[in-house]
Design a protein around this motif. Structure first.
Motif, mmCIF file in Angstrom:
data_model
loop_
_atom_site.group_PDB
_atom_site.id
_atom_site.type_symbol
_atom_site.label_atom_id
_atom_site.label_comp_id
_atom_site.label_asym_id
_atom_site.label_seq_id
_atom_site.Cartn_x
_atom_site.Cartn_y
_atom_site.Cartn_z
ATOM 1 N N VAL A 171 0.816 -1.218 0.000
ATOM 2 C CA VAL A 171 0.000 0.000 0.000
ATOM 3 C C VAL A 171 0.851 1.269 0.000
ATOM 4 C CG1 VAL A 171 -2.021 -1.065 1.059
ATOM 5 C CG2 VAL A 171 -0.271 -0.050 2.529
ATOM 6 N N ASN A 172 2.144 1.137 0.289
ATOM 7 C CA ASN A 172 3.014 2.303 0.338
ATOM 8 C C ASN A 172 4.447 1.852 0.061
ATOM 9 O OD1 ASN A 172 3.345 5.085 0.814
ATOM 10 N ND2 ASN A 172 2.022 4.981 2.614
ATOM 11 N N VAL A 173 5.160 2.606 -0.773
ATOM 12 C CA VAL A 173 6.547 2.268 -1.110
ATOM 13 C C VAL A 173 7.432 3.480 -0.861
ATOM 14 C CG1 VAL A 173 8.125 1.522 -2.941
ATOM 15 C CG2 VAL A 173 5.780 0.638 -2.888
ATOM 16 N N PHE A 174 8.532 3.259 -0.153
ATOM 17 C CA PHE A 174 9.512 4.307 0.116
ATOM 18 C C PHE A 174 10.862 3.832 -0.401
ATOM 19 C CE2 PHE A 174 6.250 4.508 3.344
ATOM 20 C CZ PHE A 174 5.919 5.855 3.375
ATOM 21 N N ARG A 175 11.551 4.688 -1.141
ATOM 22 C CA ARG A 175 12.870 4.337 -1.675
ATOM 23 C C ARG A 175 13.918 5.264 -1.075
ATOM 24 N NH1 ARG A 175 9.287 3.314 -5.779
ATOM 25 N NH2 ARG A 175 9.402 1.190 -6.581
ATOM 26 N N GLY A 176 15.040 4.688 -0.684
ATOM 27 C CA GLY A 176 16.116 5.487 -0.108
ATOM 28 C C GLY A 176 15.906 5.731 1.375
ATOM 29 N N LEU A 177 16.804 6.531 1.949
ATOM 30 C CA LEU A 177 16.712 6.840 3.368
ATOM 31 C C LEU A 177 15.430 7.609 3.659
ATOM 32 C CD1 LEU A 177 20.358 7.895 4.266
ATOM 33 C CD2 LEU A 177 19.153 5.820 4.957
ATOM 34 N N GLN A 178 14.794 7.245 4.753
ATOM 35 C CA GLN A 178 13.530 7.881 5.131
ATOM 36 C C GLN A 178 13.598 8.342 6.584
ATOM 37 O OE1 GLN A 178 10.972 8.333 2.920
ATOM 38 N NE2 GLN A 178 12.306 7.394 1.406
ATOM 39 N N ASP A 179 12.838 9.365 6.883
ATOM 40 C CA ASP A 179 12.703 9.843 8.239
ATOM 41 C C ASP A 179 11.851 8.847 9.030
ATOM 42 O OD1 ASP A 179 13.029 12.297 10.051
ATOM 43 O OD2 ASP A 179 10.873 11.875 10.157
#
Length: 105
Positions: free
Chosen positions: A86-94
Protein backbone atom coordinates in the motif's frame (compact mmCIF):
# COMPACT_ATOMS: atom_id res chain seq x y z
CA UNK A 1 10.81 -7.07 19.49
CA UNK A 2 13.22 -7.23 16.60
CA UNK A 3 12.45 -7.10 12.90
CA UNK A 4 12.06 -10.62 11.56
CA UNK A 5 14.05 -11.91 8.60
CA UNK A 6 11.91 -13.12 5.72
CA UNK A 7 12.95 -15.28 2.80
CA UNK A 8 11.34 -16.21 -0.49
CA UNK A 9 9.98 -19.31 1.27
CA UNK A 10 8.53 -17.57 4.34
CA UNK A 11 7.41 -14.24 2.84
CA UNK A 12 3.87 -14.97 1.65
CA UNK A 13 2.83 -16.81 4.82
CA UNK A 14 4.14 -14.02 7.04
CA UNK A 15 2.62 -11.18 5.03
CA UNK A 16 -0.80 -12.73 4.46
CA UNK A 17 -0.90 -14.46 7.86
CA UNK A 18 -1.49 -11.26 9.84
CA UNK A 19 -4.20 -8.63 10.08
CA UNK A 20 -1.59 -6.10 11.22
CA UNK A 21 0.14 -3.77 8.77
CA UNK A 22 3.60 -4.99 7.77
CA UNK A 23 6.70 -2.88 7.09
CA UNK A 24 9.28 -4.72 4.99
CA UNK A 25 12.81 -3.37 4.59
CA UNK A 26 14.46 -4.64 1.40
CA UNK A 27 18.19 -4.31 2.06
CA UNK A 28 21.65 -5.81 1.49
CA UNK A 29 24.75 -6.09 3.65
CA UNK A 30 26.89 -4.19 1.12
CA UNK A 31 24.52 -1.17 1.04
CA UNK A 32 25.68 1.83 3.09
CA UNK A 33 22.28 3.58 3.28
CA UNK A 34 20.73 0.24 4.32
CA UNK A 35 23.10 0.10 7.28
CA UNK A 36 22.09 3.65 8.20
CA UNK A 37 18.35 2.94 8.18
CA UNK A 38 18.68 -0.51 9.81
CA UNK A 39 18.66 0.80 13.40
CA UNK A 40 15.61 2.96 12.59
CA UNK A 41 13.77 -0.12 11.30
CA UNK A 42 14.66 -1.97 14.51
CA UNK A 43 13.35 0.95 16.61
CA UNK A 44 10.09 0.90 14.67
CA UNK A 45 9.84 -2.86 15.27
CA UNK A 46 10.30 -2.41 19.03
CA UNK A 47 7.90 0.53 19.26
CA UNK A 48 5.15 -1.21 17.26
CA UNK A 49 5.20 -4.60 18.94
CA UNK A 50 1.64 -5.92 18.97
CA UNK A 51 0.49 -3.24 16.49
CA UNK A 52 2.50 -4.02 13.36
CA UNK A 53 4.91 -6.58 11.97
CA UNK A 54 8.33 -5.34 10.88
CA UNK A 55 10.46 -7.52 8.62
CA UNK A 56 13.66 -7.42 6.60
CA UNK A 57 14.44 -9.09 3.28
CA UNK A 58 18.09 -9.46 2.25
CA UNK A 59 17.87 -9.00 -1.51
CA UNK A 60 21.24 -10.68 -2.05
CA UNK A 61 19.71 -13.95 -0.82
CA UNK A 62 16.14 -13.36 -2.05
CA UNK A 63 16.46 -11.75 -5.47
CA UNK A 64 13.10 -13.24 -6.55
CA UNK A 65 11.29 -11.15 -3.94
CA UNK A 66 13.14 -8.01 -5.01
CA UNK A 67 12.06 -8.61 -8.61
CA UNK A 68 8.48 -9.43 -7.62
CA UNK A 69 8.06 -6.09 -5.85
CA UNK A 70 10.03 -4.00 -8.34
CA UNK A 71 12.88 -3.22 -5.95
CA UNK A 72 15.45 -1.48 -8.15
CA UNK A 73 17.27 0.54 -5.51
CA UNK A 74 17.85 -0.12 -1.84
CA UNK A 75 16.87 0.49 0.77
CA UNK A 76 13.28 0.10 -0.36
CA UNK A 77 10.66 -0.07 2.37
CA UNK A 78 7.17 -1.34 1.54
CA UNK A 79 4.14 -1.25 3.80
CA UNK A 80 1.68 -4.10 3.26
CA UNK A 81 -1.93 -4.28 4.42
CA UNK A 82 -3.98 -7.46 3.98
CA UNK A 83 -1.07 -8.98 2.04
CA UNK A 84 -0.93 -6.18 -0.55
CA UNK A 85 1.59 -3.35 -0.90
CA UNK A 86 0.00 0.00 0.00
CA UNK A 87 3.01 2.30 0.34
CA UNK A 88 6.55 2.27 -1.11
CA UNK A 89 9.51 4.31 0.12
CA UNK A 90 12.87 4.34 -1.68
CA UNK A 91 16.12 5.49 -0.11
CA UNK A 92 16.71 6.84 3.37
CA UNK A 93 13.53 7.88 5.13
CA UNK A 94 12.70 9.84 8.24
CA UNK A 95 11.52 7.61 11.08
CA UNK A 96 8.44 9.80 11.59
CA UNK A 97 7.38 9.37 7.95
CA UNK A 98 7.62 5.58 8.20
CA UNK A 99 5.91 5.43 11.59
CA UNK A 100 3.01 7.60 10.41
CA UNK A 101 2.57 5.60 7.21
CA UNK A 102 2.60 2.33 9.17
CA UNK A 103 0.02 3.67 11.64
CA UNK A 104 -2.22 4.83 8.79
CA UNK A 105 -2.12 1.48 6.97
Amino acid sequence: MKAIALTTESFDAAISGTTQPVLVDFWADWCGPCKMIGPVVEEIAAENEGKALVAKVDISDNIELARRFGVQAIPTLIIFKDGKPVNVFRGLQDKRVLTEALAAA
